[in-house]
Motif scaffolding. Structure first.
Motif, short mmCIF file in Angstrom:
data_model
loop_
_atom_site.label_atom_id
_atom_site.label_comp_id
_atom_site.label_asym_id
_atom_site.label_seq_id
_atom_site.Cartn_x
_atom_site.Cartn_y
_atom_site.Cartn_z
N CYS A 261 65.66 26.46 35.27
CA CYS A 261 66.76 26.77 36.20
C CYS A 261 66.44 27.95 37.09
O CYS A 261 67.22 28.25 38.02
CB CYS A 261 68.04 27.07 35.42
SG CYS A 261 68.60 25.71 34.39
N TYR A 291 68.52 28.44 46.66
CA TYR A 291 68.24 29.08 45.36
C TYR A 291 68.72 30.53 45.36
O TYR A 291 69.38 30.97 44.41
CB TYR A 291 66.75 29.00 45.08
CG TYR A 291 66.29 29.87 43.93
CD1 TYR A 291 66.33 29.40 42.63
CD2 TYR A 291 65.84 31.18 44.14
CE1 TYR A 291 65.92 30.20 41.57
CE2 TYR A 291 65.44 31.97 43.09
CZ TYR A 291 65.47 31.48 41.81
OH TYR A 291 65.08 32.27 40.78
N HIS A 295 71.81 31.75 42.84
CA HIS A 295 71.50 32.66 41.75
C HIS A 295 71.99 34.07 42.03
O HIS A 295 72.49 34.75 41.11
CB HIS A 295 69.99 32.67 41.49
CG HIS A 295 69.51 31.46 40.76
ND1 HIS A 295 69.31 31.44 39.40
CD2 HIS A 295 69.20 30.21 41.19
CE1 HIS A 295 68.88 30.25 39.03
NE2 HIS A 295 68.81 29.48 40.10
N SER A 309 70.55 30.73 35.49
CA SER A 309 69.58 30.42 34.44
C SER A 309 69.91 31.17 33.15
O SER A 309 69.77 30.61 32.05
CB SER A 309 68.17 30.79 34.92
OG SER A 309 68.10 32.16 35.26
N LEU A 312 72.94 29.36 31.42
CA LEU A 312 72.58 28.07 30.81
C LEU A 312 71.68 28.25 29.60
O LEU A 312 71.73 27.46 28.66
CB LEU A 312 71.90 27.18 31.85
CG LEU A 312 72.78 26.72 33.03
CD1 LEU A 312 71.97 25.91 34.01
CD2 LEU A 312 73.97 25.91 32.51
#
Length: 331
Positions: A261, A291, A295, A309, A312
Motif C-alpha cells: 500500500c 499517491y 497518503h 498503509s 491497513l
C-alpha cells in the motif's frame, strides 16, 4: 547577463534538494531533534548559489574558436562593457562571502574561499577544463581573480550567525502529522532516486527497452520491501524523522501490507505501467500525485497520524527515543 543559466541553475538546485532531502532531514533530527525551517532555507540557498555559480561561469556558449587569455590587469576598465562585467563579477561572489560568514566562518576564511574558488574557475577556463576540451572556450581574465575576491570580501562584512544554545536531542517528541508526512516525502524521494540510479545503471544513458524500463521500478520496489522487513515495518523515511513502528503479532504480514500500500506498491505499479508501455510521463506523474494526496491527507485525518498503509497494516508509530522502545505508546 543571460537569464537562461539562472533557470538551469534553479532546476539543478531543485533536483539536488530532492536528492538530499532524506539525508538533510536525518542529520537535522539527530543534531537538533527536529527539522528547522532555517536549516532548509540555508541548504537551499547554498544549492542555488553553487548551481548558479557553476552555470554562469562555465556556461558553454557556442565556441567559434579558441579563446585567448587576458593577462593585463585592469586593462579595459575604461570601457563600458568591461566595467559592467567587472561589477557583475563582484556581485556574483558577494553571496559566497555572506554564506561563509553566516555559517560562523571568519572574514579571512570568507575572503580566502572567494580567492580559492575564483582561482579554480579561472584555471579551468584557462586550461579548457583541465585539458578535457581541445582548447579554452571561455576567456581567462586576470581581472576576474581580483573582482571575485573583492566580491567575497564585501560579503565577508556581513555578521556571522549568533550562536544558539545546544538543543535537547534526547527527549522524545510526539508523532505529529507534519512529521509523518515529512517521513513519507523522504521515502518518496529515496524511491525516485533509486529508480533514477537503476535507470542510469541498466540503460547507460540510452533509451531503455521495455524490460529494462520496468526493472528500473521493480528494483527499488524490492529494495523497499527489504528495508521494511529489516526494520520490522519501519521505512528509511520514518527513521530519518526518528519514528519507528511498534512490534505487531504478525510482523511479516504487516510489512508486506505496508509495502503493497506504500512506496513499494507505487513502484510496482509504475513498473507494470512501463511493461505495458503506458507510462509515457503523464500517467506516471498522475499516479504519483494521487499517491501523495491520498497518503499525505490520511495522516491528517482519522484521529491519528498513520497513513493508509500504516492503518491497513495495523502499525502504530512513536519516537525512536521513547524509553522502552520494545513497547512504544501508539499514536
Amino acid at each position: 547577463m543571460s537569464a537562461l543559466p539562472g533557470w538551469y541553475a534553479t532546476v539543478i538546485a531543485c533536483c539536488a534538494a530532492a536528492l538530499g532531502l532524506a539525508p538533510l532531514v536525518a542529520a537535522q533530527h539527530r543534531r537538533c531533534g527536529q527539522l528547522h525551517p532555517r536549516a532548509c532555507a540555508g541548504a537551499m540557498a547554498v544549492l542555488l548559489y553553487a548551481a548558479g555559480l557553476a552555470c554562469y561561469v562555465f556556461w558553454p556558449h557556442p565556441p567559434t574558436g579558441c579563446a585567448a587569455a587576458q593577462w593585463r590587469l585592469l586593462s579595459g576598465l575604461g570601457e563600458a562593457e568591461h566595467a559592467r562585467q567587472f561589477a557583475a563579477n563582484i556581485a556574483l561572489f558577494v553571496p559566497l562571502g555572506v554564506l561563509v560568514r553566516r555559517y560562523r566562518g571568519t572574514r579571512a576564511t570568507a575572503v580566502g574561499a572567494g580567492a580559492a574558488v575564483s582561482l579554480l574557475v579561472e584555471h579551468a577556463q584557462l586550461t579548457g577544463f583541465w585539458s578535457l576540451l581541445p582548447c579554452a572556450y571561455r576567456v581567462f581574465d586576470v581581472d576576474d581573480l581580483l573582482t571575485n575576491t573583492c566580491g567575497s570580501a564585501l560579503g565577508a562584512l556581513a555578521p556571522a550567525a549568533p550562536p544558539r544554545p545546544p538543543p535537547d536531542v534526547r527527549s522524545a517528541r510526539s508523532a505529529t502529522p507534519g512529521r509523518r508526512v515529512l517521513g513519507m516525502a523522504c521515502d518518496l524521494t529515496l524511491l525516485l532516486s533509486a529508480s533514477a540510479i537503476s535507470a542510469a545503471v541498466l540503460t547507460g544513458g540510452h533509451s531503455p527497452g521495455w524490460r529494462r524500463a520496468g526493472a528500473c521500478w521493480f528494483i527499488p520496489a524490492l529494495l523497499a520491501l527489504a528495508v521494511l522487513l529489516a526494520g520490522r515495518g519501519t521505512s528509511l523515511g520514518q527513521r530519518a524523522v526518528l519514528l519507528g513502528a511498534a512490534p505487531t503479532p504478525h510482523p511479516l504480514r504487516s510489512c508486506v501490507l505496508r509495502w503493497g500500500c506504500g512506496c513499494g506498491g507505487l513502484a510496482a505499479a509504475l513498473g507494470c505501467a512501463e511493461l505495458r508501455d503506458a507510462a509515457d510521463g503523464a500517467p506516471a506523474a498522475a499516479l504519483v500525485a494521487v499517491y501523495c494526496l491520498l497518503h499525505g491527507g490520511a495522516a491528517f485525518t482519522g484521529g491519528d497520524v498513520r497513513g493508509i498503509s500504516g492503518r491497513l497494516a495495523g502499525l502504530h508509530f512513536s519516537d525512536l527515543r521513547t524509553a522502552g522502545r520494545s513497547t512504544p505508546a501508539p499514536t
